[in-house]
Scaffold this motif. Structure first.
Motif, mmCIF file in Angstrom:
data_model
loop_
_atom_site.group_PDB
_atom_site.id
_atom_site.type_symbol
_atom_site.label_atom_id
_atom_site.label_comp_id
_atom_site.label_asym_id
_atom_site.label_seq_id
_atom_site.Cartn_x
_atom_site.Cartn_y
_atom_site.Cartn_z
ATOM 1 N N GLU A 198 0.800 -1.223 0.000
ATOM 2 C CA GLU A 198 0.000 0.000 0.000
ATOM 3 C C GLU A 198 0.835 1.277 0.000
ATOM 4 O O GLU A 198 0.282 2.373 0.080
ATOM 5 C CB GLU A 198 -0.943 -0.005 1.213
ATOM 6 N N ARG A 199 2.135 1.140 -0.075
ATOM 7 C CA ARG A 199 2.971 2.345 -0.049
ATOM 8 C C ARG A 199 2.805 3.124 -1.354
ATOM 9 O O ARG A 199 2.529 2.557 -2.415
ATOM 10 C CB ARG A 199 4.442 1.968 0.119
ATOM 11 N N ARG A 200 2.988 4.415 -1.242
ATOM 12 C CA ARG A 200 2.997 5.272 -2.416
ATOM 13 C C ARG A 200 4.433 5.577 -2.816
ATOM 14 O O ARG A 200 5.359 5.411 -2.032
ATOM 15 C CB ARG A 200 2.244 6.580 -2.136
ATOM 16 N N ARG A 201 4.576 6.031 -4.021
ATOM 17 C CA ARG A 201 5.908 6.346 -4.531
ATOM 18 C C ARG A 201 6.559 7.409 -3.651
ATOM 19 O O ARG A 201 5.990 8.462 -3.390
ATOM 20 C CB ARG A 201 5.799 6.845 -5.972
ATOM 21 N N GLY A 202 7.779 7.112 -3.172
ATOM 22 C CA GLY A 202 8.504 8.056 -2.337
ATOM 23 C C GLY A 202 8.077 8.062 -0.885
ATOM 24 O O GLY A 202 8.538 8.909 -0.111
ATOM 25 N N ASP A 203 7.203 7.120 -0.490
ATOM 26 C CA ASP A 203 6.696 7.074 0.890
ATOM 27 C C ASP A 203 7.685 6.292 1.754
ATOM 28 O O ASP A 203 7.433 5.150 2.145
ATOM 29 C CB ASP A 203 5.311 6.437 0.911
ATOM 30 N N ARG A 204 8.812 6.918 2.080
ATOM 31 C CA ARG A 204 9.861 6.234 2.831
ATOM 32 C C ARG A 204 9.423 5.835 4.244
ATOM 33 O O ARG A 204 9.749 4.724 4.687
ATOM 34 C CB ARG A 204 11.111 7.127 2.879
ATOM 35 N N PRO A 205 8.691 6.683 4.994
ATOM 36 C CA PRO A 205 8.283 6.269 6.346
ATOM 37 C C PRO A 205 7.469 4.974 6.363
ATOM 38 O O PRO A 205 7.654 4.141 7.252
ATOM 39 C CB PRO A 205 7.462 7.463 6.844
ATOM 40 N N ARG A 206 6.581 4.798 5.394
ATOM 41 C CA ARG A 206 5.789 3.563 5.381
ATOM 42 C C ARG A 206 6.668 2.356 5.074
ATOM 43 O O ARG A 206 6.454 1.271 5.627
ATOM 44 C CB ARG A 206 4.656 3.668 4.368
ATOM 45 N N GLU A 219 14.260 -3.181 2.348
ATOM 46 C CA GLU A 219 15.645 -2.687 2.296
ATOM 47 C C GLU A 219 16.056 -2.366 0.857
ATOM 48 O O GLU A 219 16.822 -1.431 0.613
ATOM 49 C CB GLU A 219 16.596 -3.733 2.889
ATOM 50 N N THR A 220 15.546 -3.133 -0.099
ATOM 51 C CA THR A 220 15.850 -2.850 -1.510
ATOM 52 C C THR A 220 15.293 -1.490 -1.912
ATOM 53 O O THR A 220 15.955 -0.709 -2.602
ATOM 54 C CB THR A 220 15.264 -3.950 -2.402
ATOM 55 N N VAL A 221 14.072 -1.200 -1.480
ATOM 56 C CA VAL A 221 13.478 0.110 -1.788
ATOM 57 C C VAL A 221 14.261 1.230 -1.104
ATOM 58 O O VAL A 221 14.588 2.251 -1.725
ATOM 59 C CB VAL A 221 12.002 0.139 -1.351
ATOM 60 N N LEU A 222 14.598 1.031 0.152
ATOM 61 C CA LEU A 222 15.329 2.060 0.895
ATOM 62 C C LEU A 222 16.725 2.276 0.314
ATOM 63 O O LEU A 222 17.275 3.383 0.399
ATOM 64 C CB LEU A 222 15.425 1.667 2.369
ATOM 65 N N SER A 223 17.303 1.245 -0.289
ATOM 66 C CA SER A 223 18.662 1.337 -0.834
ATOM 67 C C SER A 223 18.726 2.170 -2.103
ATOM 68 O O SER A 223 19.822 2.418 -2.622
ATOM 69 C CB SER A 223 19.217 -0.059 -1.108
ATOM 70 N N ARG A 224 17.571 2.592 -2.616
ATOM 71 C CA ARG A 224 17.603 3.504 -3.759
ATOM 72 C C ARG A 224 18.182 4.856 -3.366
ATOM 73 O O ARG A 224 18.590 5.632 -4.236
ATOM 74 C CB ARG A 224 16.194 3.672 -4.330
ATOM 75 N N ASN A 225 18.185 5.151 -2.070
ATOM 76 C CA ASN A 225 18.941 6.292 -1.556
ATOM 77 C C ASN A 225 20.409 5.870 -1.518
ATOM 78 O O ASN A 225 20.806 5.006 -0.731
ATOM 79 C CB ASN A 225 18.441 6.649 -0.152
ATOM 80 N N LEU A 226 21.233 6.448 -2.374
ATOM 81 C CA LEU A 226 22.598 5.957 -2.554
ATOM 82 C C LEU A 226 23.428 6.085 -1.285
ATOM 83 O O LEU A 226 24.371 5.305 -1.081
ATOM 84 C CB LEU A 226 23.263 6.708 -3.716
ATOM 85 N N ASP A 227 23.103 7.039 -0.410
ATOM 86 C CA ASP A 227 23.839 7.155 0.851
ATOM 87 C C ASP A 227 23.550 5.969 1.776
ATOM 88 O O ASP A 227 24.391 5.582 2.582
ATOM 89 C CB ASP A 227 23.475 8.465 1.560
ATOM 90 N N TYR A 228 22.345 5.415 1.654
ATOM 91 C CA TYR A 228 21.949 4.297 2.516
ATOM 92 C C TYR A 228 22.326 2.947 1.899
ATOM 93 O O TYR A 228 22.335 1.930 2.596
ATOM 94 C CB TYR A 228 20.433 4.357 2.735
ATOM 95 N N GLU A 229 22.660 2.929 0.610
ATOM 96 C CA GLU A 229 22.834 1.662 -0.106
ATOM 97 C C GLU A 229 23.829 0.696 0.548
ATOM 98 O O GLU A 229 23.530 -0.507 0.670
ATOM 99 C CB GLU A 229 23.237 1.934 -1.560
ATOM 100 N N PRO A 230 25.025 1.130 0.988
ATOM 101 C CA PRO A 230 25.936 0.163 1.626
ATOM 102 C C PRO A 230 25.316 -0.515 2.850
ATOM 103 O O PRO A 230 25.456 -1.735 3.029
ATOM 104 C CB PRO A 230 27.141 1.029 2.005
ATOM 105 N N THR A 231 24.628 0.261 3.674
ATOM 106 C CA THR A 231 23.953 -0.318 4.841
ATOM 107 C C THR A 231 22.853 -1.270 4.406
ATOM 108 O O THR A 231 22.696 -2.368 4.961
ATOM 109 C CB THR A 231 23.358 0.797 5.720
ATOM 110 N N GLY A 232 22.082 -0.856 3.395
ATOM 111 C CA GLY A 232 20.992 -1.697 2.917
ATOM 112 C C GLY A 232 21.481 -3.025 2.377
ATOM 113 O O GLY A 232 20.883 -4.081 2.645
ATOM 114 N N ALA A 243 1.757 3.279 -11.632
ATOM 115 C CA ALA A 243 3.044 2.973 -11.008
ATOM 116 C C ALA A 243 4.027 4.133 -11.118
ATOM 117 O O ALA A 243 5.059 4.132 -10.465
ATOM 118 C CB ALA A 243 3.653 1.720 -11.631
ATOM 119 N N GLY A 244 3.747 5.115 -11.950
ATOM 120 C CA GLY A 244 4.700 6.202 -12.157
ATOM 121 C C GLY A 244 5.466 5.963 -13.442
ATOM 122 O O GLY A 244 5.614 4.828 -13.917
ATOM 123 N N ARG A 245 6.003 7.020 -14.027
ATOM 124 C CA ARG A 245 6.577 6.919 -15.372
ATOM 125 C C ARG A 245 7.718 5.913 -15.445
ATOM 126 O O ARG A 245 7.823 5.146 -16.382
ATOM 127 C CB ARG A 245 7.092 8.290 -15.822
#
Length: 561
Positions: A174-182, A219-232, A558-560
């Motif tokens: 049910e998450r929306r695009r860019g809805d990181r908190p969810r 974690e895969t979704v969160l890793s799209r933030n490149l700063d978080y990717e190594p941790t993810g 789904a977004g472009r």
């Protein structure tokens, strides 16, 4: 007596552990046979009383994998059945729990049988729990959290694990695009479930696998933030190791293979090791058909099956590896040593596995075949130096519109392929555009077309796709190779586009005027054409329209990219 002996906590002996494992396997075999028999009877006659005459004797006869003391196989003895399940109602409750743990819909008839044919429920069957789980599909996230809190207040370990898995999976869906908190909340629920799962319990292992997959997806979704990717990537590897432990405890060969693939793939990306990445994809692509292809004699539990989305992901990874490493001087030798010229063969062997997959098979198979068609078109036109040959290939690519929409979920691979298609399309229109002059309303568009694409507008759109791949893609692994290639191609293509001030290209977009209004007007025109038709659509025409409309709906929602 040594201090070690004094402080050693006595635990179960090897014989006790072996006996427990044997009992759990026997119970799992009984439940699997019961589920299969119930499913068959419901398929034959889906009525309220379809299971009314089912007995434990029927299930004993079906479960024929029981190992006797002399080593032979046969049906489950009635005494063994009675040891595990004294009534068919208790067995139906176990089937319901098993299906719920594997995230499969439980038929109403099975739930009613589990609740008992009389007003007095059989011993060991908690009808309140079954009713709550059945209604859970209609709960929102707050209601699911309430169910977890109730289970925690009652110290109900099994229910806590179940509702944690439901919360994690529902939060991701049910998450929306860019809805990181969810996404973070879904990940936290999944990790909570992993902490609750006991590898010594089969049902806990099943629920643990659900939680592990949800946590890894988050974690895969969160890793799209490149700063978080190594941790993810580090967390994905740890989560998949937990999933592997659960799968090994259950004896699920397919889940073990997929978990090992994800572990090795995450490690390759974390260590930026192209050879390990190639080897992880090669290993799973070679091993998967032997476990999943139709006609294999592998005996497996119903839950140890391949999801269509997982198969599509592996084929897409194989295409990405081929495109990134197979055609570069830096990695070409390593790729050739491992794959040779066998990538097309591997892809065809994997495609054969789709008929045995579960979970939206039609959509995922259609998407991956669209990706393969688009990739084949780009490969063909990339080696064609004759503009006429390119124009012919573009004209003959009948599935182009559908394929551009259906491939939206394949990241930088799709961005690069779409950019190359748009470039080829622009090249095919350039001769006609030069013949028609500035108006651009001649042979550049198909007869009766509602839009009149301009080569410069298509090239600008191609640049945008290159830019998107270069901007949001991870710099690691094969995706990183495509990212660098997209950045270079985008820069070169941008320099080749005529200056916007040139009066010959007053409109650079594919649709003239305001973009969104033009799209809306075109859709309105299509609706008028459809409803003013004299004859009803034939079945063939309906199927063709759905083939176009369904991917368009998925693409828009789904977004472009």
């Amino acid at each position: 007596m040594s201090s070690t002996a004094i402080h050693r906590v006595p635990g179960p002996s090897y014989q006790q552990r072996s006996g427990r494992a044997l009992e759990e396997r026997t119970q799992a075999m009984i439940v699997a046979a019961a589920e299969q028999l119930m499913t068959e009877r419901l398929a034959e006659r889906d009525t309220d009383d379809a299971l009314a005459h089912l007995t434990t004797a029927d299930i004993c006869a079906r479960a024929r994998g029981y190992i006797r003391r002399d080593g032979t196989e046969g049906p489950i003895p009635k005494a063994t059945m009675w040891k595990h399940f004294r009534t068919v109602e208790a067995l139906a409750a176990a089937v319901a729990d098993n299906m719920a743990a594997a995230d499969r819909a439980v038929p109403d008839q099975v739930l009613r049988l589990a609740a008992g044919r009389t007003s007095i429920p059989p011993a060991g069957v908690d009808t309140r729990r079954l009713e709550a789980r059945l209604a859970g599909r209609h709960y929102d996230l707050d209601q699911l959290a309430d169910q977890f809190d109730r289970a925690a207040a009652a110290s109900d370990h099994a229910d806590m694990l179940y509702w944690a898995a439901e919360l994690a999976e529902r939060g991701l869906r049910e998450r929306r695009r860019g809805d990181r908190p969810r996404v973070e909340a879904a990940r936290d629920w999944a990790r909570r479930g992993l902490e609750l799962a006991d590898p010594a319990s089969r049902l806990d292992c099943m629920m643990g696998i659900r939680c592990a997959r949800a946590a890894a997806a988050a974690e895969t979704v969160l890793s799209r933030n490149l700063d978080y990717e190594p941790t993810g990537l580090s967390r994905i590897r740890t989560i998949r190791e937990s999933e592997l432990e659960f799968a090994e405890a259950l004896g699920w060969d397919l889940h073990c293979l997929l978990a090992r693939f994800h572990i090795e793939h995450a490690r390759a990306l974390a260590e930026e090791d192209p050879r390990r990445e190639m080897h992880s994809v090669y290993t799973v692509a070679r091993a998967l058909p032997a476990l999943c292809a139709p006609g294999t004699d592998r005996r497996h539990e119903p839950q140890d099956r391949l999801q269509a989305g997982e198969l599509a992901e592996i084929i897409a990874a194989l295409c990405r590896i081929d495109m990134a490493y197979g055609r570069t001087p830096e990695h070409g030798e390593q790729f050739a040593a491992l794959f040779g010229d066998g990538v097309p063969t591997l892809i065809q062997e994997l495609l054969v596995c789709f008929p045995v997959t579960t979970g939206e098979r039609r959509r995922h198979e259609g998407n991956i075949r669209a990706l393969l068609r688009l990739s084949g078109f780009v490969h063909h036109t990339g080696h064609a130096h004759d503009p006429a040959a390119v124009a012919t290939a573009v004209e003959n690519y009948r599935h182009a519109a559908v394929d551009l929409l259906r491939t939206a979920e394949y990241g930088p691979l799709r961005d690069v392929l779409v950019a190359q298609y748009l470039t080829a399309k622009a090249q095919s229109l350039a001769p006609a555009e030069s013949d028609t002059g500035p108006a651009g309303q001649g042979t550049g568009a198909a007869p009766g077309s509602l839009v009149h694409p301009r080569p410069e507008g298509l090239l600008q759109a191609a640049v945008q796709f290159y830019d998107h791949a270069a901007r949001v893609t991870s710099p690691r692994g094969s995706a990183g190779v495509l990212r660098a290639r997209a950045a270079q191609a985008g820069t070169e293509l941008r320099q080749s586009i005529p200056a916007p001030g040139d009066p010959a290209i007053a409109a650079t977009g594919v649709v003239a005027g305001d973009e969104f209004d033009s799209i809306a007007r075109a859709i309105n025109d299509l609706v008028l054409i459809i409803i003013s038709r004299r004859n009803r659509f034939t079945d063939t025409e309906v199927a063709r329209l759905l083939e176009l409309v369904d991917p368009m709906y998925d693409y828009i929602t789904a977004g472009r990219n």
